[in-house]
Design a protein around this motif. Structure first.
Motif, PDB file in Angstrom:
ATOM      1  N   GLN A   1      -2.329   0.348 -10.315  1.00 37.91           N
ATOM      2  CA  GLN A   1      -2.062  -0.989  -9.805  1.00 37.91           C
ATOM      3  C   GLN A   1      -3.373  -1.589  -9.324  1.00 37.91           C
ATOM      4  O   GLN A   1      -3.958  -1.131  -8.349  1.00 37.91           O
ATOM      5  CB  GLN A   1      -1.046  -0.942  -8.664  1.00 37.91           C
ATOM      6  CG  GLN A   1      -0.581  -2.293  -8.189  1.00 37.91           C
ATOM      7  CD  GLN A   1       0.567  -2.161  -7.205  1.00 37.91           C
ATOM      8  OE1 GLN A   1       0.616  -1.238  -6.403  1.00 37.91           O
ATOM      9  NE2 GLN A   1       1.521  -3.096  -7.259  1.00 37.91           N
TER      10      GLN A   1
ATOM     11  N   LEU B   1      -0.763   5.786  -8.876  1.00 38.58           N
ATOM     12  CA  LEU B   1       0.513   6.342  -8.439  1.00 38.58           C
ATOM     13  C   LEU B   1       1.029   7.348  -9.455  1.00 38.58           C
ATOM     14  O   LEU B   1       1.049   7.079 -10.648  1.00 38.58           O
ATOM     15  CB  LEU B   1       1.545   5.226  -8.268  1.00 38.58           C
ATOM     16  CG  LEU B   1       1.319   4.317  -7.064  1.00 38.58           C
ATOM     17  CD1 LEU B   1       1.965   2.965  -7.285  1.00 38.58           C
ATOM     18  CD2 LEU B   1       1.885   4.957  -5.808  1.00 38.58           C
TER      19      LEU B   1
ATOM     20  N   PRO C   1       2.601   8.944  -2.756  1.00 37.79           N
ATOM     21  CA  PRO C   1       1.999   7.985  -1.809  1.00 37.79           C
ATOM     22  C   PRO C   1       0.819   7.225  -2.383  1.00 37.79           C
ATOM     23  O   PRO C   1       0.392   6.228  -1.807  1.00 37.79           O
ATOM     24  CB  PRO C   1       1.568   8.879  -0.647  1.00 37.79           C
ATOM     25  CG  PRO C   1       1.333  10.213  -1.276  1.00 37.79           C
ATOM     26  CD  PRO C   1       2.338  10.333  -2.378  1.00 37.79           C
TER      27      PRO C   1
ATOM     28  N   SER D   1       0.801  -1.231   0.000  1.00 36.12           N
ATOM     29  CA  SER D   1       0.000   0.000   0.000  1.00 36.12           C
ATOM     30  C   SER D   1       0.832   1.278   0.000  1.00 36.12           C
ATOM     31  O   SER D   1       0.335   2.331   0.389  1.00 36.12           O
ATOM     32  CB  SER D   1      -0.971   0.018   1.181  1.00 36.12           C
ATOM     33  OG  SER D   1      -1.926  -1.002   1.049  1.00 36.12           O
ATOM     34  N   GLN D   2       2.079   1.181  -0.427  1.00 39.51           N
ATOM     35  CA  GLN D   2       2.904   2.377  -0.579  1.00 39.51           C
ATOM     36  C   GLN D   2       3.401   2.480  -2.020  1.00 39.51           C
ATOM     37  O   GLN D   2       3.320   1.519  -2.779  1.00 39.51           O
ATOM     38  CB  GLN D   2       4.109   2.339   0.372  1.00 39.51           C
ATOM     39  CG  GLN D   2       3.734   2.326   1.842  1.00 39.51           C
ATOM     40  CD  GLN D   2       4.963   2.334   2.731  1.00 39.51           C
ATOM     41  OE1 GLN D   2       6.041   2.753   2.326  1.00 39.51           O
ATOM     42  NE2 GLN D   2       4.793   1.866   3.956  1.00 39.51           N
ATOM     43  N   GLY D   3       3.925   3.643  -2.395  1.00 38.03           N
ATOM     44  CA  GLY D   3       4.531   3.784  -3.699  1.00 38.03           C
ATOM     45  C   GLY D   3       5.869   3.066  -3.752  1.00 38.03           C
ATOM     46  O   GLY D   3       6.540   2.892  -2.734  1.00 38.03           O
ATOM     47  N   PRO D   4       6.288   2.610  -4.927  1.00 37.85           N
ATOM     48  CA  PRO D   4       7.584   1.943  -5.053  1.00 37.85           C
ATOM     49  C   PRO D   4       8.738   2.856  -4.642  1.00 37.85           C
ATOM     50  O   PRO D   4       8.659   4.074  -4.768  1.00 37.85           O
ATOM     51  CB  PRO D   4       7.662   1.602  -6.544  1.00 37.85           C
ATOM     52  CG  PRO D   4       6.248   1.538  -6.991  1.00 37.85           C
ATOM     53  CD  PRO D   4       5.537   2.578  -6.181  1.00 37.85           C
TER      54      PRO D   4
ATOM     55  N   TYR E   1       0.639   5.755 -13.023  1.00 41.39           N
ATOM     56  CA  TYR E   1       0.545   4.303 -13.033  1.00 41.39           C
ATOM     57  C   TYR E   1      -0.734   3.887 -12.325  1.00 41.39           C
ATOM     58  O   TYR E   1      -1.245   4.602 -11.450  1.00 41.39           O
ATOM     59  CB  TYR E   1       1.714   3.659 -12.274  1.00 41.39           C
ATOM     60  CG  TYR E   1       3.071   3.769 -12.917  1.00 41.39           C
ATOM     61  CD1 TYR E   1       3.868   4.887 -12.704  1.00 41.39           C
ATOM     62  CD2 TYR E   1       3.572   2.733 -13.699  1.00 41.39           C
ATOM     63  CE1 TYR E   1       5.128   4.974 -13.271  1.00 41.39           C
ATOM     64  CE2 TYR E   1       4.835   2.808 -14.266  1.00 41.39           C
ATOM     65  CZ  TYR E   1       5.603   3.926 -14.045  1.00 41.39           C
ATOM     66  OH  TYR E   1       6.862   4.010 -14.611  1.00 41.39           O
TER      67      TYR E   1
ATOM     68  N   PHE F   1      -5.133   1.318  -7.377  1.00 40.89           N
ATOM     69  CA  PHE F   1      -4.211   2.198  -6.651  1.00 40.89           C
ATOM     70  C   PHE F   1      -3.470   3.007  -7.708  1.00 40.89           C
ATOM     71  O   PHE F   1      -2.761   2.454  -8.544  1.00 40.89           O
ATOM     72  CB  PHE F   1      -3.264   1.310  -5.841  1.00 40.89           C
ATOM     73  CG  PHE F   1      -2.387   2.022  -4.868  1.00 40.89           C
ATOM     74  CD1 PHE F   1      -1.050   1.683  -4.742  1.00 40.89           C
ATOM     75  CD2 PHE F   1      -2.886   3.016  -4.039  1.00 40.89           C
ATOM     76  CE1 PHE F   1      -0.227   2.322  -3.825  1.00 40.89           C
ATOM     77  CE2 PHE F   1      -2.082   3.662  -3.122  1.00 40.89           C
ATOM     78  CZ  PHE F   1      -0.744   3.310  -3.011  1.00 40.89           C
TER      79      PHE F   1
ATOM     80  N   ARG G   1      -5.983   5.513  -3.493  1.00 45.64           N
ATOM     81  CA  ARG G   1      -6.731   4.259  -3.651  1.00 45.64           C
ATOM     82  C   ARG G   1      -8.148   4.602  -4.059  1.00 45.64           C
ATOM     83  O   ARG G   1      -8.896   5.214  -3.291  1.00 45.64           O
ATOM     84  CB  ARG G   1      -6.728   3.450  -2.360  1.00 45.64           C
ATOM     85  CG  ARG G   1      -7.321   2.066  -2.535  1.00 45.64           C
ATOM     86  CD  ARG G   1      -6.925   1.109  -1.437  1.00 45.64           C
ATOM     87  NE  ARG G   1      -5.494   0.919  -1.311  1.00 45.64           N
ATOM     88  CZ  ARG G   1      -4.751   0.157  -2.107  1.00 45.64           C
ATOM     89  NH1 ARG G   1      -5.329  -0.507  -3.105  1.00 45.64           N
ATOM     90  NH2 ARG G   1      -3.469   0.033  -1.903  1.00 45.64           N
TER      91      ARG G   1
END
Lengths: 110, 110
Positions: free
Chosen positions: B38, B90, B103, A41-44, B36, B88, B106
């Motif tokens: 996810q 990003l 961060p 649940s975090q960014g890469p 992005y 999610f 969602r």
């Protein structure tokens, strides 16, 4: 499509070295190997990158084979906080887009 | 280093409603910017990237769009959300070899 192949999952004991393999047999001469990780649940998060020489920073070491068709990310002393999905990516330098595959889910266990 | 801001952190929207997600970047100028997505349990899918103000490239056809009205502002929009838009989201910025991620937002479409 991602240009890399990684195992789906791996386990590692806390305090031991974690060695994460990646195959990139179609890598071209100007493409770099990047490693990122994503905690749930975090960014890469960027870890390291290299072209053909081995690289080391405060987080990890990157070993690239001489033919550049595979590489290994080494976390020298894995901790529980290193549990994450690790992505190996090949991309053409600072202008190339990063295409993420499915990565390796690393579970560090006590 | 760069800092990526995204908002909102979470969002629940009904099918057919519009969407606007905003991303701003600090600590750099003229970066490449990325959106992005996810899906649950999946890897990151590149949706859009931008190399400058007003310059948007789409990686996949969909009902989403992106805009870059200012150098360090990147917006993801939709006129009518679909259930499949849940995920999610990003935002990322890149000005050299390292890509920085926000961060995330969602989004749940109900």
């Amino acid at each position: 499509d991602a240009k890399t192949t990684q195992p789906t999952s791996m386990d590692c004991a806390e305090g031991r070295a974690a060695n994460l393999p990646c195959n990139h047999s179609t890598i071209s001469g100007n493409e770099y190997v990047y490693w990122y990780r994503q905690i749930h649940s975090q960014g890469p998060q960027y870890i390291i990158h290299g072209l053909k020489n081995n690289e080391t920073n405060e987080m990890a070491s990157l070993i690239i084979t001489e033919d550049r068709k595979s590489s290994t990310l080494i976390l020298p002393h894995a901790t529980l906080r290193d549990t994450a999905v690790y992505y190996c990516i090949v991309s053409g330098g600072s202008q190339g887009n990063l295409i993420f595959g499915k990565g390796t889910k690393l579970s560090v266990k006590p | 280093s760069q800092t990526i801001h995204q908002w909102p952190a979470t969002l629940v929207q009904p099918v057919g409603s519009p969407l606007s997600l905003e991303c701003t970047v600090e600590g750099t100028s003229n970066p490449n910017l990325y959106w992005y997505r996810q899906a649950a349990g999946r890897g990151l899918q590149l949706l859009f990237y931008s190399v400058g103000i007003g310059q948007i490239s789409s990686e996949v056809p969909q009902n989403l769009s992106a805009s870059r009205p200012q150098d360090r502002q990147f917006i993801l929009s939709s006129k009518k959300l679909l259930l499949s838009d849940s995920g999610f989201y990003l935002c990322a910025s890149r000005d050299s070899y390292e890509q920085y991620f926000g961060p995330g937002t969602r989004l749940t479409v109900t």
